[in-house]
Design a protein around this motif. Structure first.
Motif, PDB file in Angstrom:
ATOM      1  N   ASP A  77      12.032  -6.074  -7.927  1.00 36.50           N
ATOM      2  CA  ASP A  77      12.172  -5.686  -6.515  1.00 36.50           C
ATOM      3  C   ASP A  77      10.822  -5.742  -5.796  1.00 36.50           C
ATOM      4  N   ALA A  78       9.796  -5.278  -6.488  1.00 39.59           N
ATOM      5  CA  ALA A  78       8.460  -5.301  -5.875  1.00 39.59           C
ATOM      6  C   ALA A  78       8.039  -6.743  -5.601  1.00 39.59           C
ATOM      7  N   ALA A  79       8.299  -7.621  -6.573  1.00 41.94           N
ATOM      8  CA  ALA A  79       7.898  -9.027  -6.408  1.00 41.94           C
ATOM      9  C   ALA A  79       8.608  -9.647  -5.209  1.00 41.94           C
ATOM     10  N   MET A  80       9.885  -9.325  -5.062  1.00 44.45           N
ATOM     11  CA  MET A  80      10.643  -9.895  -3.927  1.00 44.45           C
ATOM     12  C   MET A  80      10.122  -9.358  -2.594  1.00 44.45           C
ATOM     13  N   LEU A  81       9.763  -8.059  -2.620  1.00 43.31           N
ATOM     14  CA  LEU A  81       9.227  -7.459  -1.403  1.00 43.31           C
ATOM     15  C   LEU A  81       7.891  -8.116  -1.026  1.00 43.31           C
ATOM     16  N   TYR A  82       7.046  -8.294  -2.040  1.00 41.69           N
ATOM     17  CA  TYR A  82       5.756  -8.952  -1.788  1.00 41.69           C
ATOM     18  C   TYR A  82       5.964 -10.384  -1.290  1.00 41.69           C
ATOM     19  N   GLN A  83       6.991 -11.061  -1.850  1.00 45.43           N
ATOM     20  CA  GLN A  83       7.246 -12.447  -1.394  1.00 45.43           C
ATOM     21  C   GLN A  83       7.588 -12.452   0.091  1.00 45.43           C
ATOM     22  N   LYS A  84       8.411 -11.456   0.489  1.00 38.77           N
ATOM     23  CA  LYS A  84       8.771 -11.352   1.905  1.00 38.77           C
ATOM     24  C   LYS A  84       7.538 -11.097   2.751  1.00 38.77           C
ATOM     25  N   PRO A 100       0.788  -1.238   0.000  1.00 38.26           N
ATOM     26  CA  PRO A 100       0.000   0.000   0.000  1.00 38.26           C
ATOM     27  C   PRO A 100       0.818   1.285   0.000  1.00 38.26           C
ATOM     28  N   ASP A 101       2.166   1.217   0.041  1.00 37.88           N
ATOM     29  CA  ASP A 101       2.892   2.491   0.159  1.00 37.88           C
ATOM     30  C   ASP A 101       2.976   3.273  -1.144  1.00 37.88           C
ATOM     31  N   GLY A 102       2.670   2.624  -2.282  1.00 34.04           N
ATOM     32  CA  GLY A 102       2.667   3.330  -3.569  1.00 34.04           C
ATOM     33  C   GLY A 102       4.054   3.676  -4.092  1.00 34.04           C
ATOM     34  N   LYS A 103       5.075   3.080  -3.516  1.00 37.39           N
ATOM     35  CA  LYS A 103       6.458   3.371  -3.904  1.00 37.39           C
ATOM     36  C   LYS A 103       6.770   2.786  -5.280  1.00 37.39           C
ATOM     37  N   GLN A 104       7.451   3.573  -6.128  1.00 35.76           N
ATOM     38  CA  GLN A 104       7.803   3.083  -7.456  1.00 35.76           C
ATOM     39  C   GLN A 104       9.114   2.307  -7.388  1.00 35.76           C
ATOM     40  N   MET A 105       9.135   1.159  -8.013  1.00 31.20           N
ATOM     41  CA  MET A 105      10.371   0.351  -8.025  1.00 31.20           C
ATOM     42  C   MET A 105      10.318  -0.647  -9.189  1.00 31.20           C
ATOM     43  N   SER A 106      11.381  -1.382  -9.356  1.00 29.21           N
ATOM     44  CA  SER A 106      11.378  -2.350 -10.455  1.00 29.21           C
ATOM     45  C   SER A 106      10.403  -3.483 -10.132  1.00 29.21           C
ATOM     46  N   MET A 132     -15.262 -16.074  -9.658  1.00 27.89           N
ATOM     47  CA  MET A 132     -15.566 -14.696  -9.282  1.00 27.89           C
ATOM     48  C   MET A 132     -14.301 -13.982  -8.818  1.00 27.89           C
ATOM     49  N   LEU A 133     -14.073 -12.816  -9.413  1.00 30.77           N
ATOM     50  CA  LEU A 133     -12.937 -11.991  -9.011  1.00 30.77           C
ATOM     51  C   LEU A 133     -13.468 -10.880  -8.103  1.00 30.77           C
ATOM     52  N   ALA A 134     -13.013 -10.860  -6.868  1.00 34.69           N
ATOM     53  CA  ALA A 134     -13.450  -9.798  -5.950  1.00 34.69           C
ATOM     54  C   ALA A 134     -12.389  -8.707  -5.937  1.00 34.69           C
ATOM     55  N   ILE A 135     -12.821  -7.480  -6.175  1.00 29.69           N
ATOM     56  CA  ILE A 135     -11.872  -6.355  -6.220  1.00 29.69           C
ATOM     57  C   ILE A 135     -12.198  -5.424  -5.054  1.00 29.69           C
ATOM     58  N   GLU A 136     -11.199  -5.134  -4.262  1.00 32.03           N
ATOM     59  CA  GLU A 136     -11.434  -4.290  -3.094  1.00 32.03           C
ATOM     60  C   GLU A 136     -10.560  -3.045  -3.192  1.00 32.03           C
ATOM     61  N   ASN A 137     -11.171  -1.870  -3.057  1.00 30.69           N
ATOM     62  CA  ASN A 137     -10.358  -0.655  -3.143  1.00 30.69           C
ATOM     63  C   ASN A 137      -9.811  -0.277  -1.767  1.00 30.69           C
ATOM     64  N   SER A 138      -9.023   0.801  -1.741  1.00 31.91           N
ATOM     65  CA  SER A 138      -8.327   1.147  -0.499  1.00 31.91           C
ATOM     66  C   SER A 138      -9.297   1.560   0.607  1.00 31.91           C
ATOM     67  N   LYS A 139     -10.546   1.890   0.213  1.00 31.14           N
ATOM     68  CA  LYS A 139     -11.528   2.237   1.256  1.00 31.14           C
ATOM     69  C   LYS A 139     -12.241   1.000   1.788  1.00 31.14           C
ATOM     70  N   GLY A 140     -11.879  -0.146   1.265  1.00 31.20           N
ATOM     71  CA  GLY A 140     -12.525  -1.375   1.726  1.00 31.20           C
ATOM     72  C   GLY A 140     -13.811  -1.685   0.968  1.00 31.20           C
ATOM     73  N   GLY A 193      -4.207  -0.239  -9.800  1.00 28.59           N
ATOM     74  CA  GLY A 193      -3.170  -1.023  -9.126  1.00 28.59           C
ATOM     75  C   GLY A 193      -3.216  -0.905  -7.617  1.00 28.59           C
ATOM     76  N   SER A 194      -4.016   0.013  -7.095  1.00 25.70           N
ATOM     77  CA  SER A 194      -4.044   0.184  -5.637  1.00 25.70           C
ATOM     78  C   SER A 194      -5.010  -0.810  -4.978  1.00 25.70           C
ATOM     79  N   GLN A 195      -5.782  -1.523  -5.805  1.00 29.06           N
ATOM     80  CA  GLN A 195      -6.796  -2.444  -5.282  1.00 29.06           C
ATOM     81  C   GLN A 195      -6.166  -3.797  -4.901  1.00 29.06           C
ATOM     82  N   THR A 196      -6.909  -4.561  -4.111  1.00 28.99           N
ATOM     83  CA  THR A 196      -6.508  -5.954  -3.894  1.00 28.99           C
ATOM     84  C   THR A 196      -7.529  -6.859  -4.594  1.00 28.99           C
ATOM     85  N   PHE A 197      -7.104  -8.087  -4.884  1.00 24.68           N
ATOM     86  CA  PHE A 197      -7.922  -8.996  -5.698  1.00 24.68           C
ATOM     87  C   PHE A 197      -7.992 -10.372  -5.046  1.00 24.68           C
TER      88      PHE A 197
END
Ligand code: SF4
Length: 953
Positions: A812-819, A803-809, A909-917, A889-893
């Motif tokens: 790098d993002a994938a590795m961070l998400y894996q962690k 959720p921090d919205g930081k731009q990166m490769s 069914m694909l459930a899409i949730e925005n940052s407001k829930g 891209g800010s949503q979760t799925f």
């Protein structure tokens, strides 16, 4: 022998041989289906299903279902197709052998016998994708490029030599011999195969059609010879090699009835570009196409092969030509034995499949007409092979594309002076070690031109074990370049180099140009890279090579070169000018693909065309020109010369061809090719059943696919709260997902290699490092042109981490998400994964931690590769896209409805949730298309599935 339907019959195989075959006419007599009205391509597949029907892997119902193929409404059934052989090229072949080696290691560590991992059908690997055009325009370009190739690829080649000795059914064709599909056509293909067996207690020979799959999408080139085959992902090929059938859904077959004849001045390349445009419009994706009628009968096999080659470009699974007298004549002309030719003809006669079908004899799903007389000289581009442009319209089309906005497919240059040119000095570290004496071949060239052409030839032969020559391998002089300047002119690609008529036409055009004193500007990087040494033989024999040489089209290698993006660097001052002035420069090539950055990272307009037109545009030096009216250049008297002055007549081409091609040449050049390649023989290789992985290698690394492998199969579960790693638009290619070309120094893969002490000039390409998952995972989604809509206005593999919205490769993002233990998904538009079959596009996706790809539509092979790697392909329903859903891209799925009981094609069914829930639900279609794919997915992919099967045997 299996003979479930009692169809095993005898036939005269020729040369006093008696053979057995599984008779389709006998199957028809039994009332199983109206087989004689089936498309020939379907009948060839049916024969395989019939022959392999053992009640287990292939069942009676499979035979019956295909024998009853309904042209207008093919059954929604998967066909288990057991192929006769597999072909690989080295880019895709190396990772496949790496996987086999990893499987052997896994079996060994589980206490099993590593030798249970062995290809069960013959596999041929042709090393053709690694040669790059570093040197050109010189008589020594071939040798220097080969030296560079061996230097860069030594570790891979050592590994392949290990594979050659470790696996019994694996033949390797070393570098410097040719391009896989041309070698397949000229040498590997048999037309009909045979195997020894025991029938009625007698030793017998069973004949069956030559069929194959290959790990290269242009495997379809072989369809021109009446051989059924197409490109599959490395993952499917691997399964095929390990005895699994290749599964595919019963296809529709589009019949293209050809009439008429090609007109004077029209080439096979013009024809294939016409067909590509025509069939793209007809939406033949996932279908077989079968060409027939008297027009098809009039085409020689090389023309048919050119048409088969571009099936991926028109979207079809195959572009097939039935077997007839031309097919046998081709086998004979290319040096195949009388015995082979007789067996080929007699087999298909016995099956009542010999001869080009006439209109009305066969039932097709869709009937199309093509009058060959309607085909016009043309080129295709600048970005897609289906965008055909009649030759006279090229200049106007290019100018209008320059001005058109980017989002309409143009280059957005409305406000700039389109005609302005920039002076570029093509000097540099010119060699100083003496001038070459002038040769007869370059007598006609002016001294300064000769100097340019011979610059590189002046250098001493490099010792590849030491340093290769320093300095720049470019032609020198000065040049003016601007929008539309041709900077690469490449006679390349199996599509055309296997066709003597267009190759000789290029030579004849070069001859006329040289005789008139025409020249190629030094800014144009010219190259000739045929798909076999036969081409050199006939260009030499006809005396045409020397004219090509004088225009700079010296031989640079026998391999894919520019076609796969190995076009090599341009002069640094040219690259600088392109970047400084944001030039839309052009390449002209006789290849089949022209996506952005495929040919060269800095060349944005890429036009596909016949080899003679490549020479013509090299001479013209620009693409904003109508060569039907405007001059191509000036002769030595300053007189304007036109394309029509240089174009060879059909008669000239045919006359030259008759004198140039003999079966003995094919036999000689394909005999003992290993012995003819001392550089290959010098490479030391390790031996043994199990590969000794070397942690120091940056080319070959043990992939993690079998880490923590156990015999236990996991459960299928919902995917919860996934984050998007990327949101992409339409037509994202496998090259966008997993590029084959250069590795950028600042990219994650580049940084990684630097951290291993490797300098950027030694990075080599992604394609060559496919044996190393550590590089390839970092290279996934790293194409410099990929646009992630999560980060508007950027190009390249960047994303935002939430959720921090930081731009990166992306890596790098994938590795961070894996962690963070966050599952990932990809969202994409139409035709996701279009382009060459590329297993790393799926493997890299998986290793980044992506669980599902949700796209508006998928390309066939990439979809199945995703399943093969245990990644879920899901499709939006019609009209829905990431854009229409307003996703940033800010949503979760979350994906619900996943369980061990999922069915192919079911709705989820694909459930899409925005940052407001806030949540909303979007139905998506599960694009697991067949029951066997459910099994693959359950097992976490094909590799663990096959390994578990082999281990329980
Ligand atoms: S020449 Fe081009 S189309 Fe042919 S195998 Fe090589 S990359 Fe593929």
């Amino acid at each position: 022998m299996n003979d479930e339907f009692k169809t095993l019959n005898k036939f005269d195989a020729g040369n006093d041989r008696e053979g057995f075959f599984y008779s389709l006419p006998t199957l028809e007599e039994q009332g199983v289906g109206k087989i004689s009205r089936l498309p020939v391509s379907i009948r060839v597949v049916l024969e395989s299903v019939l022959r392999n029907c053992d009640g287990k892997k292939v069942q009676r119902k499979d035979v019956e279902a295909l024998a009853k193929w309904n042209a207008k409404k093919p059954a929604n059934e998967e066909i288990p197709f057991v192929v006769a052989r597999i072909v690989l090229q080295d880019f895709t072949g190396v990772p496949l052998v790496v996987d086999l080696a990893a499987m052997r290691s896994a079996v060994k560590s589980l206490g099993g016998d590593p030798k249970i991992i062995e290809p069960l059908v013959p596999v041929d690997l042709v090393v053709d994708h690694s040669v790059q055009v570093d040197f050109f325009g010189s008589p020594r370009a071939l040798q220097l490029n080969l030296d560079m190739e061996f230097k860069r690829n030594r570790e891979r080649y050592q590994f392949l030599k290990w594979g050659q000795q470790a696996f019994k059914t694996f033949q390797l064709i070393p570098p410097g011999i040719g391009i896989v599909h041309q070698v397949n056509l000229e040498y590997l293909a048999k037309g009909v195969q045979h195997a020894q067996s025991t029938i009625n207690n007698q030793p017998s020979t069973v004949f069956y059609p030559d069929t194959l799959v290959g790990t290269d999408s242009h495997t379809t080139m072989i369809n021109g010879l009446g051989v059924v085959g197409w490109g599959v992902g490395g993952i499917e090929a691997e399964a095929g090699m390990l005895g699994q059938p290749v599964y595919f859904l019963t296809p529709e077959v589009v019949g293209v009835h050809m009439t008429g004849k090609l007109r004077e001045g029209v080439t096979a390349t013009d024809l294939v570009l016409h067909i590509t445009e025509m069939l793209r419009a007809q939406k033949v994706v996932g279908k077989f196409v079968e060409f027939y009628g008297e027009g098809a009968a009039s085409l020689p096999v090389p023309d048919r092969a050119t048409i088969g080659n571009m099936s991926p470009e028109y979207g079809a699974t195959m572009g097939f030509f039935p077997i007839d007298g031309e097919s046998v004549a081709y086998l004979r002309a290319t040096g195949r034995s009388d015995e082979q030719c007789a067996a080929f003809e007699n087999y298909f006669r016995a099956q009542k499949m010999f001869g080009m079908p006439k209109k009305g004899e066969i039932d097709y799903s869709v009937d199309l007409e093509l009058n060959l007389g309607d085909v016009q000289p043309a080129v295709a581009g600048p970005k897609r092979p289906q965008d055909r442009i009649n030759l006279p319209a090229l200049g106007e089309t290019f100018r209008s594309l320059l001005k058109k906005p980017v989002k309409e497919g143009g280059y957005g240059k409305a406000d700039v002076d389109l005609g302005s040119k920039h002076l570029v000095q093509l000097n540099g570290s010119a060699p100083t070690d003496g001038e070459m004496p002038s040769t007869d071949d370059s007598e006609d060239a002016a001294p300064e031109e000769r100097n340019k052409l011979e610059m590189i030839a002046n250098r001493p032969t490099p010792d590849p074990a030491k340093e290769l020559p320093k300095g720049d391998p470019f032609r020198h002089g000065q040049s003016e370049i601007g929008h539309g300047t041709v900077l690469i002119a490449a006679i390349t690609s199996c599509t055309n180099t296997s066709n003597p008529s267009v190759m000789l036409a290029a030579g004849l055009l070069a001859k006329k140009a040289v005789e008139r004193g025409l020249k190629v500007d030094p800014a144009v990087k010219t190259s000739l890279a045929p798909g076999s040494r036969v081409v050199t033989d006939y260009l030499d024999k006809t005396g045409l090579q020397k004219y090509l040489d004088q225009l700079g089209f010296n031989l640079v290698g026998y391999g894919c070169t520019t076609c796969i993006g190995n076009s090599g660097p341009l002069h640094p001052n040219i690259e600088k000018a392109i970047n400084n002035f944001d030039l839309i420069a052009a390449s002209v090539l006789s290849g089949n693909r022209n996506f952005e950055a495929r040919v060269h990272q800095n060349i944005k307009a890429n036009f596909l065309m016949s080899p003679p037109l490549v020479v013509a545009f090299a001479l013209a030096g620009r693409v904003d020109v109508d060569l039907s009216k405007e001059p191509i250049g000036k002769d030595r008297e300053g007189k304007e010369t036109f394309l029509r002055d240089l174009w060879p007549s059909l008669n000239e081409i045919q006359e030259t061809m008759r004198s140039a091609l003999t079966p003995e040449v094919f036999r000689k050049l394909y005999r003992d090719f290993a012995d003819q390649n001392p550089k290959w023989n010098e490479i030391p290789s390790s031996t043994g059943e199990v590969y000794q992985w070397d942690e120091k290698s940056d080319y070959i690394h043990e992939p993690p696919f079998f880490q923590n492998f156990s015999m236990k199969v996991g459960k299928i579960d919902n995917i919860v709260n996934a984050r998007p790693l990327g949101i992409f638009g339409d037509s994202v290619t496998t090259d966008h997902i997993s590029p084959a070309g250069a590795i950028k120094a600042t990219s994650p893969a580049g940084e990684y290699l630097k951290s291993r002490g490797i300098q950027p000039q030694d990075f080599n390409s992604y394609g060559s490092r496919r044996g190393n998952d550590l590089v390839m995972t970092r290279g996934t989604f790293a194409n410099v042109r990929i646009k992630n809509l999560m980060v508007p206005g950027t190009e390249g593999g960047v994303t935002k981490h939430f959720p921090d919205g930081k731009q990166m490769s992306i890596f790098d993002a994938a590795m961070l998400y894996q962690k963070e233990n966050v599952p990932l998904i990809i969202l994409a538009g139409h035709e996701y994964g279009t382009g060459s079959s590329r297993d790393w596009a799926a493997k890299g996706t998986r290793l980044l931690g992506v669980k599902a790809v949700v796209a508006a539509s998928f390309e066939r092979i990439h979809r199945s590769n995703l399943v093969g790697m245990g990644v879920l392909p899901l499709q939006f329903l019609d009209g829905v896209t990431a854009e229409s859903l307003g996703l940033d891209g800010s949503q979760t799925f979350s994906i619900g409805g996943l369980s061990d009981h999922i069915q192919p094609g079911q709705q989820l069914m694909l459930a899409i949730e925005n940052s407001k829930g806030e949540k909303r639900y979007v139905p998506v279609k599960l694009r697991i298309d067949t029951p066997i794919e459910i099994d693959y997915y359950k097992h976490g992919g094909i590799l663990p599935f096959v390994l578990r099967q082999l281990l329980v045997k």
